[in-house]
Enzyme design. Structure first.
Site, PDB file in Angstrom:
ATOM      1  N   ASP A   1      -6.282  11.201  -5.236  1.00  0.00           N
ATOM      2  CA  ASP A   1      -6.837  10.341  -6.271  1.00  0.00           C
ATOM      3  C   ASP A   1      -5.564  10.829  -7.127  1.00  0.00           C
ATOM      4  O   ASP A   1      -5.492   9.340  -8.041  1.00  0.00           O
ATOM      5  CB  ASP A   1      -8.339  11.365  -6.499  1.00  0.00           C
TER       6      ASP A   1
ATOM      7  N   GLU B   1      -6.084   2.331  -1.016  1.00  0.00           N
ATOM      8  CA  GLU B   1      -4.543   2.695  -1.315  1.00  0.00           C
ATOM      9  C   GLU B   1      -3.941   1.499  -1.011  1.00  0.00           C
ATOM     10  O   GLU B   1      -2.352   1.616  -1.598  1.00  0.00           O
ATOM     11  CB  GLU B   1      -3.975   3.417  -0.583  1.00  0.00           C
TER      12      GLU B   1
ATOM     13  N   ASN C   1      -4.662  12.940   1.925  1.00  0.00           N
ATOM     14  CA  ASN C   1      -5.570  12.799   1.712  1.00  0.00           C
ATOM     15  C   ASN C   1      -6.697  14.041   2.686  1.00  0.00           C
ATOM     16  O   ASN C   1      -6.998  14.883   2.214  1.00  0.00           O
ATOM     17  CB  ASN C   1      -6.924  11.896   2.515  1.00  0.00           C
TER      18      ASN C   1
ATOM     19  N   ASP D   1       0.907  -1.205  -0.115  1.00  0.00           N
ATOM     20  CA  ASP D   1      -0.157  -0.234   0.029  1.00  0.00           C
ATOM     21  C   ASP D   1       0.623   0.998  -0.133  1.00  0.00           C
ATOM     22  O   ASP D   1       2.238   0.948   0.229  1.00  0.00           O
ATOM     23  CB  ASP D   1      -0.983  -0.124   0.820  1.00  0.00           C
TER      24      ASP D   1
ATOM     25  N   HIS E   1      -8.704  14.974  -1.155  1.00  0.00           N
ATOM     26  CA  HIS E   1      -8.931  14.072  -1.794  1.00  0.00           C
ATOM     27  C   HIS E   1      -8.904  13.957  -2.856  1.00  0.00           C
ATOM     28  O   HIS E   1      -8.672  12.603  -3.777  1.00  0.00           O
ATOM     29  CB  HIS E   1     -10.358  13.074  -1.776  1.00  0.00           C
TER      30      HIS E   1
END
Length: 214
Positions: A183, A209, A174, A166, A179
């Site tokens: 992204d 993630e 974030n 991850d 966010h």
């Protein structure tokens, strides 16, 4: 045919069964029409029956439109249907050129509508398939497809290695930048991974993630 497909399902077998089905329908149309010598020299009840049987090619074309086949496969099937149709037309409508033209035009019209329906159906199926198998953000395959691919590799006794990881402290990105920035990071990570592996490798977005490479 349904029994054989259920017993041993494969793409090649399904293609053969579909082709055979339409071949049998076309052969039945040709055989039934050959039993009539002429549309004008038979009793009225048989003449009506013959007219009903003469509509079979258009019905078969309509059935072709129900199958999600490729355009190439559809054209091959339509050629199968067109051959007996041409034979029947040459036998029954030698003296009436306009009748032959009208029937041929009607056949082409039905074939065009069938192809149009098929393209729309294929487009919808491809769209649904992509939505159910591809992660919309990173454009990588999703977890369900990854697990299915691993099961396929296991059943084929293919040796493989897998990496699961991850993005470290992704929540901080974030919380700090929002966010939308998160992204963008996921998209960039997916792009880096896709460009860093071989074409035979599988890259998947496993979770938020989390990523996996096989």
């Amino acid at each position: 045919m349904a029994y054989f497909i259920k017993k041993c399902c494969s793409a090649l077998l399904i293609k053969k069964v579909v082709a055979l089905s339409f071949f049998l329908l076309s052969f039945f149309y040709l055989a039934s029409m050959m039993t009539f010598d002429s549309l004008n020299d038979v009793p009225s009840i048989f003449s009506m029956t013959c007219h009903l049987f003469s509509m079979l090619p258009y019905l078969i074309l309509a059935i072709v439109g129900l199958f999600p086949l490729t355009i190439r496969g559809s054209l091959i099937l339509m050629t199968f249907i067109f051959c007996p149709f041409t034979i029947v037309q040459s036998l029954f409508y030698q003296a009436n050129v306009w009748s032959l033209f009208n029937n041929t035009w009607l056949f082409v019209l039905f074939a065009g509508i069938s192809l149009w329906l098929k393209v729309a159906q294929l487009s919808m199926l491809i769209h649904l398939y992509r939505e159910s198998t591809v992660d919309p953000l990173t454009k990588l395959i999703n977890r369900r497809v990854l697990l299915r691919s691993i099961e396929h590799l296991k059943s084929g006794a293919i040796k493989f290695s897998d990496i699961m990881f991850d993005l470290y402290r992704f929540k901080r990105i974030n919380d700090t930048f929002g966010h939308i920035a998160g992204d963008k990071v996921l998209k960039e990570a997916a792009c880096v991974l896709s460009n860093s592996v071989r074409s035979t490798d599988i890259v998947s977005r496993y979770g938020r993630e989390e990523f996996a490479i096989v």
